[in-house]
Design an enzyme around this catalytic site. Sequence first.
Site, PDB file in Angstrom:
ATOM      1  N   THR A 138       0.709  -1.193   0.120  1.00 13.74           N
ATOM      2  CA  THR A 138      -0.008   0.024  -0.065  1.00 13.74           C
ATOM      3  C   THR A 138       0.740   1.192   0.020  1.00 13.74           C
ATOM      4  O   THR A 138       0.502   2.349  -0.678  1.00 13.74           O
ATOM      5  CB  THR A 138      -0.875   0.051   1.284  1.00 13.74           C
ATOM      6  OG1 THR A 138      -1.736  -1.329   1.295  1.00 13.74           O
ATOM      7  CG2 THR A 138      -1.845   0.997   1.268  1.00 13.74           C
ATOM      8  N   LYS A 170      -8.313  -1.648  -5.389  1.00 11.47           N
ATOM      9  CA  LYS A 170      -8.056  -2.905  -4.437  1.00 11.47           C
ATOM     10  C   LYS A 170      -9.351  -3.969  -4.679  1.00 11.47           C
ATOM     11  O   LYS A 170     -10.350  -3.567  -4.140  1.00 11.47           O
ATOM     12  CB  LYS A 170      -8.060  -2.117  -3.054  1.00 11.47           C
ATOM     13  CG  LYS A 170      -7.855  -3.207  -2.061  1.00 11.47           C
ATOM     14  CD  LYS A 170      -6.644  -3.567  -1.689  1.00 11.47           C
ATOM     15  CE  LYS A 170      -6.323  -4.329  -0.617  1.00 11.47           C
ATOM     16  NZ  LYS A 170      -5.082  -4.570  -0.189  1.00 11.47           N
ATOM     17  N   GLU A 220      -3.953  -3.367  -6.306  1.00  8.86           N
ATOM     18  CA  GLU A 220      -3.026  -3.795  -5.281  1.00  8.86           C
ATOM     19  C   GLU A 220      -3.746  -5.010  -4.770  1.00  8.86           C
ATOM     20  O   GLU A 220      -4.960  -5.163  -4.229  1.00  8.86           O
ATOM     21  CB  GLU A 220      -3.347  -2.889  -4.118  1.00  8.86           C
ATOM     22  CG  GLU A 220      -2.310  -3.606  -3.052  1.00  8.86           C
ATOM     23  CD  GLU A 220      -2.182  -2.707  -1.574  1.00  8.86           C
ATOM     24  OE1 GLU A 220      -2.573  -1.411  -1.629  1.00  8.86           O
ATOM     25  OE2 GLU A 220      -2.010  -3.378  -0.447  1.00  8.86           O
ATOM     26  N   GLY A 221      -2.967  -6.204  -4.532  1.00  2.00           N
ATOM     27  CA  GLY A 221      -3.371  -7.444  -4.150  1.00  2.00           C
ATOM     28  C   GLY A 221      -3.682  -7.423  -2.566  1.00  2.00           C
ATOM     29  O   GLY A 221      -3.591  -6.593  -2.057  1.00  2.00           O
ATOM     30  N   GLY A 226      -2.472  -9.616   0.833  1.00  2.00           N
ATOM     31  CA  GLY A 226      -1.591 -10.559   1.302  1.00  2.00           C
ATOM     32  C   GLY A 226      -0.560 -10.743   0.376  1.00  2.00           C
ATOM     33  O   GLY A 226       0.160  -9.938  -0.437  1.00  2.00           O
TER      34      GLY A 226
HETATM   35  N1  ADP Z   1       8.737   2.868   3.282  1.00  2.00           N
HETATM   36  C1  ADP Z   1       7.871   3.110   4.543  1.00  2.00           C
HETATM   37  N2  ADP Z   1       7.947   4.222   5.353  1.00  2.00           N
HETATM   38  C2  ADP Z   1       7.275   4.349   6.310  1.00  2.00           C
HETATM   39  N3  ADP Z   1       6.079   3.302   6.544  1.00  2.00           N
HETATM   40  C3  ADP Z   1       5.984   2.428   5.896  1.00  2.00           C
HETATM   41  C4  ADP Z   1       6.869   2.019   4.759  1.00  2.00           C
HETATM   42  N4  ADP Z   1       6.677   0.935   4.080  1.00  2.00           N
HETATM   43  C5  ADP Z   1       5.644   0.374   4.954  1.00  2.00           C
HETATM   44  N5  ADP Z   1       5.215   1.082   6.066  1.00  2.00           N
HETATM   45  C6  ADP Z   1       4.012   0.944   7.009  1.00  2.00           C
HETATM   46  O1  ADP Z   1       4.063  -0.200   7.353  1.00  2.00           O
HETATM   47  C7  ADP Z   1       2.939  -0.867   7.436  1.00  2.00           C
HETATM   48  C8  ADP Z   1       2.554  -2.062   6.378  1.00  2.00           C
HETATM   49  O2  ADP Z   1       2.469  -1.541   5.290  1.00  2.00           O
HETATM   50  P1  ADP Z   1       1.654  -1.502   4.160  1.00  2.00           P
HETATM   51  O3  ADP Z   1       2.099  -0.697   2.950  1.00  2.00           O
HETATM   52  O4  ADP Z   1       0.395  -1.552   4.707  1.00  2.00           O
HETATM   53  O5  ADP Z   1       1.815  -3.016   3.720  1.00  2.00           O
HETATM   54  P2  ADP Z   1       0.695  -4.156   2.813  1.00  2.00           P
HETATM   55  O6  ADP Z   1       0.123  -3.030   1.892  1.00  2.00           O
HETATM   56  O7  ADP Z   1       1.871  -5.053   2.152  1.00  2.00           O
HETATM   57  O8  ADP Z   1       0.251  -4.967   3.575  1.00  2.00           O
HETATM   58  C9  ADP Z   1       1.936   0.422   7.226  1.00  2.00           C
HETATM   59  O9  ADP Z   1       1.658   0.947   8.271  1.00  2.00           O
HETATM   60  C10 ADP Z   1       2.846   1.227   6.273  1.00  2.00           C
HETATM   61  O10 ADP Z   1       2.441   2.467   6.536  1.00  2.00           O
HETATM   62 MG    MG Z   2      -2.133  -3.041   1.739  1.00  2.00          MG
END
Ligand code: ADP
Ligand code: MG
Length: 207
Positions: free
Chosen positions: A21, A37, A101-102, A104
Amino acid sequence: MPVALPPRFFVAGTDTGVGKTLVCAVLMSGLSAVYWKPVQSGEPGDTEWVRQATGLPESHFVRETYRLRHALSPHAAAALEGVEIDLGAFRPPEAARFIAEGAGGLMVPLNDRHLMIDLMAQLGLPVLLVARSGLGTINHTLLSLDALRHRRVEVLGVVVNGPRNPANEEAIARFGKVRVLAAVEPLEHCDPAGLRTAFDRYFGGRR
Ligand SMILES: Nc1ncnc2c1ncn2[C@@H]1O[C@H](COP(=O)(O)OP(=O)(O)O)[C@@H](O)[C@H]1O
Ligand SMILES: [Mg+2]
C-alpha cells in the site's frame, strides 16, 4: 536505465505488511492513475489509506470489488461474512491508467479453489512485486517470482521496501533474474509532499 511503467499494472507482495500500500501511494502521487483494491479484508482498508495519504480526489479511486470487514485471509473473511468470492466478478477499472493492489501474498486463498495469484493471471496485468528489504526476503521473493513465472504472469520487477540492504537486492536480482526497480527506504512523512518526494526519488523518469 529507468524502465517506463506500463499504464496498468498489479502491485503484489511477498507477504502481508511488506509495503504494497505504501508503494502504491508513492506511485499514485506521481502517476496520474486510478487505484483499485480488488479484495479488501479489514477496515477501513487500503483505498482509504491511499486516499488520505496522497490527498488525491475521489476520481482517482474506484470501489473494491469485495470489501470484507474481518482482517483475515480473504477466503476466511468471506466465509465468516457469508460471501463467496467469484473470479468472474472482477471488472478492472475502465481508466487508461490504473494500479491494482493485491491482498496479502500471492498464495492467499480467495475461495475454496482460487488463490490471489489466480486473479493476477486472470487479469493479465504485469506485476510489480513488493518485497521487504531485510532478513528472509531472498527466499520469499525467489519463491514468489517462480510462482508468477509458472503461471506466465509478466513480472515488471521487484521493489524492495525498508532499510537499505544492497546484498539482498543483489541476490534477488541475480538469482531471480529480475530487475530491482527501486529500494524504498522508511519515509518520515506519509503525506502528499513526502510521497511525491519519494516518487521523484525512486521512480522519477519512469512515467
Ligand atoms: N517505506 C515506508 N516508510 C514508512 N512506513 C512504511 C513504509 N513501508 C511500510 N510502511 C508502514 O508499514 C505498514 C505496512 O505497510 P503496508 O504498505 O500497509 O503493507 P501491505 O500493503 O503490504 O500490507 C503500514 O503502516 C505502512 O504505512
Ligand atoms: Mg495493503
